[in-house]
Design an enzyme around this catalytic site. Structure first.
Site, mmCIF file in Angstrom:
data_model
loop_
_atom_site.group_PDB
_atom_site.id
_atom_site.type_symbol
_atom_site.label_atom_id
_atom_site.label_comp_id
_atom_site.label_asym_id
_atom_site.label_seq_id
_atom_site.Cartn_x
_atom_site.Cartn_y
_atom_site.Cartn_z
ATOM 1 C CG LEU A 1 -44.621 2.941 -29.815
ATOM 2 C CD1 LEU A 1 -44.374 4.441 -29.802
ATOM 3 C CD2 LEU A 1 -45.161 2.540 -31.186
ATOM 4 C CG HIS A 2 -42.675 1.077 -23.217
ATOM 5 N ND1 HIS A 2 -41.730 2.035 -23.452
ATOM 6 C CD2 HIS A 2 -42.982 1.162 -21.894
ATOM 7 C CE1 HIS A 2 -41.475 2.674 -22.324
ATOM 8 N NE2 HIS A 2 -42.219 2.173 -21.359
ATOM 9 N NE ARG A 3 -43.898 5.925 -21.297
ATOM 10 C CZ ARG A 3 -43.420 5.798 -20.072
ATOM 11 N NH1 ARG A 3 -44.189 5.419 -19.080
ATOM 12 N NH2 ARG A 3 -42.162 6.042 -19.837
#
Ligand code: UD1
Length: 364
Positions: free
Chosen positions: A206-208
């Site tokens: 998860l990084h957006r």
């Protein structure tokens, strides 16, 4: 005959991966004088050096050391510093990859000096139009002389924007790399090191910005993940991007980290090892949702839309936006019976097509 000179600009994790396969094809065919420039958008050892070591990417000739900052500043810094290199080296072409701030900055700096740009992974389109990567893609595609698409759909997207010249459907170089490196994926090591049972864990990334910089969305996703693990009793391994770790700390959400096995960012061979051994993937990474497909694993994509629409259309991967993260579990269960859709992104020979077409463009 004097060899052409081409500068390849990279800066972030997904670009190092793509550079690995292009550089190897260029050296194998002795195609041109290849100069590698690293913008420094990603700089931590686990976000950068590790990829160069594992994938045996030659050391860049130039490091721009731009580091992290706001979008405008980061893009401007890459442009300013990259322009100096362009003026010094006077290349015949610049290659840029994907959709990061480094990509758009490189394309703009080159195009303004009338240096042709080749964009690898062109024609991807994704809503919303104002997400940073989408802005970067659209601008880069409109600056480029050669546009290499992973699929027919990407070339159709370009056609809708009246870009038809210099467009090639090459297939996806990430698939080339996946097939080449498969024998080296570190599955056994990762299962052993993190005490995981094959087929009994979920791989999460998860990084957006729209998922992790917004507290409401981040809480909704973490709640969804919690519900999912409580129901399925699957273990969870989560190599965490520094942006995500920073936000979780800032928003006081560390209580959510107890039910997951959080590890620092890992290299390509490690991530692909975890992928080979997992039951399923939950991610908002453009790269990982496609690598999951290559590995014949299903991914639940935490995004309102994705550029990799072919996999969604086939039913293999599914989209779940952050505000509907409670649907993670039903979505994953419902998704189980889909037949694997073959060959969505070419035959693993994209680098050859790209290098040949760049050569014929420059020697025309
Ligand atoms: C960028 C790309 C995204 C790509 C992703 C891969 C843009 C707009 N986005 O997002 O398309 O999927 O790379 O990871 O270019 N940080 C570190 N160490 C690092 C790098 C970053 O701590 O080595 C932290 C910094 O706090 C930084 C934040 O991560 O501000 C975000 O990094 P940045 O490169 O701006 O964007 P990504 O989220 O990585």
């Amino acid at each position: 005959m004097l060899k052409n000179k081409i500068i390849s600009l990279v800066g972030a994790r997904p670009q190092f991966i793509k550079e690995a396969i292009i550089a190897s094809e260029v050296y194998k065919t002795n195609a041109w004088n290849h100069i590698l420039v690293h913008s420094g958008q990603h700089y931590d050892t686990n976000m950068s050096d590790l990829f160069f070591q594992e994938l045996q990417i030659p050391t860049p000739q130039y490091f721009l050391e731009v580091g992290s900052s706001s979008h405008g500043k980061q893009t401007a810094l890459v442009m300013e510093k990259f322009e100096d290199i362009l003026l010094l080296e006077k290349p015949d072409m610049v290659i840029v990859y994907g959709d990061t701030n480094t990509t758009v900055a490189g394309a703009l700096a080159a195009a303004k000096l009338k240096i042709p740009v080749a964009h690898i992974e062109a024609g991807i389109r994704q809503k919303p139009k104002d997400m940073p990567e989408e802005i970067n893609r659209v601008v880069t595609d409109h600056m480029s002389s050669l546009l290499f698409c992973c699929s027919e759909l990407s070339s159709q997207n370009l056609k809708q924007e009246n870009i038809t010249k210099g467009v090639f459907i090459s297939g996806d170089i990430m698939y080339d790399l996946f097939l080449r490196m498969k024998p080296h994926f570190l599955k056994e090591k990762m299962l052993h090191d993190f005490n995981l049972q094959e087929g009994e864990y979920t791989l999460i990334t998860l990084h957006r910005d729209f998922n992790v910089d917004n507290k409401e969305n981040l809480v909704s996703i973490l709640e969804g993940l919690k519900g999912f693990t409580e129901e399925t009793k699957l273990s969870v391994i989560f190599p965490m991007h520094p942006r995500t770790r920073n936000r979780i700390e800032e928003f006081n959400l560390t209580k959510y980290l107890t039910f997951m096995n959080i590890i620092p960012p890992i290299g390509y061979l490690e991530l692909m090892g975890l992928l080979e051994g997992c039951t399923n993937v939950i991610t908002d990474s453009g790269g990982l949702q496609k690598e999951a497909y290559f590995a014949e694993k299903q991914a639940t994509v935490i995004m309102p839309d994705t550029g990799w629409r072919e996999i969604i259309k086939s039913g293999w991967n599914q989209l779940v936006p952050a505000n509907k993260a409670e649907e993670l579990l039903p979505c994953i269960l419902e998704n189980k019976s889909i037949i694997y859709p073959e060959n969505l992104y070419g035959d693993g020979k994209a680098a050859k097509v790209i290098v040949e077409n760049i050569m014929s463009y420059l020697n025309r």
